[in-house]
Scaffold this active site. Sequence first.
Site, short mmCIF file in Angstrom:
data_model
loop_
_atom_site.label_atom_id
_atom_site.label_comp_id
_atom_site.label_asym_id
_atom_site.label_seq_id
_atom_site.Cartn_x
_atom_site.Cartn_y
_atom_site.Cartn_z
CB CYS A 1 -0.89 -0.02 1.24
SG CYS A 1 -1.82 1.51 1.47
CB CYS B 1 -0.40 2.44 5.67
SG CYS B 1 -0.97 0.79 5.19
CB CYS C 1 -0.97 -12.82 -6.48
SG CYS C 1 -1.32 -14.33 -5.58
ZN LIG Z 1 -2.66 1.04 3.57
#
Ligand SMILES: [Zn+2]
Length: 139
Positions: free
Chosen positions: A105, A108, A128
């Site tokens: 991500c 974060c 995946c």
């Molecule tokens: Zn995140």
Amino acid sequence: MAETIETPKREKIHKTDAEWREILTPEQFHVMRQKGTERAFTGALVNNHADGVYHCGACNVPLFTSDKKFESGSGWPSFWLPVSADAIEAHEDNTHGMRRVEVTCATCGAHLGHVFPDGPRPTGLRYCINSASLAFEEK
Ligand SMILES: [Zn+2]
């Protein structure tokens, strides 16, 4: 609440492991903060076919949408495109004796899974992703 797929520039989120442990389940912590992998076909979202948005399980930023999910047969939720190019980051991963590309991500830093070059058209990519890294919001 109106759902928006646009991901404007966001502040990066930084938390300590202790802070993440308070927010995440032990399985989520293992996968997202320690780069773990849930066992194939065990994740909650592998066979999810509902329309909606898949958010980061840690910071809740939209990452994938149901219209880009496909059946890869791998045992993990698979997508051929994220909601936007800057929603996720790719990193070279040479652990476990394999050359892979890890995806995290962008907001974060949570470990999501890996991206492989054997997906369907038009991208040819297969993201995946661990169910444990995702929070699904049905439309
Ligand atoms: Zn995140």
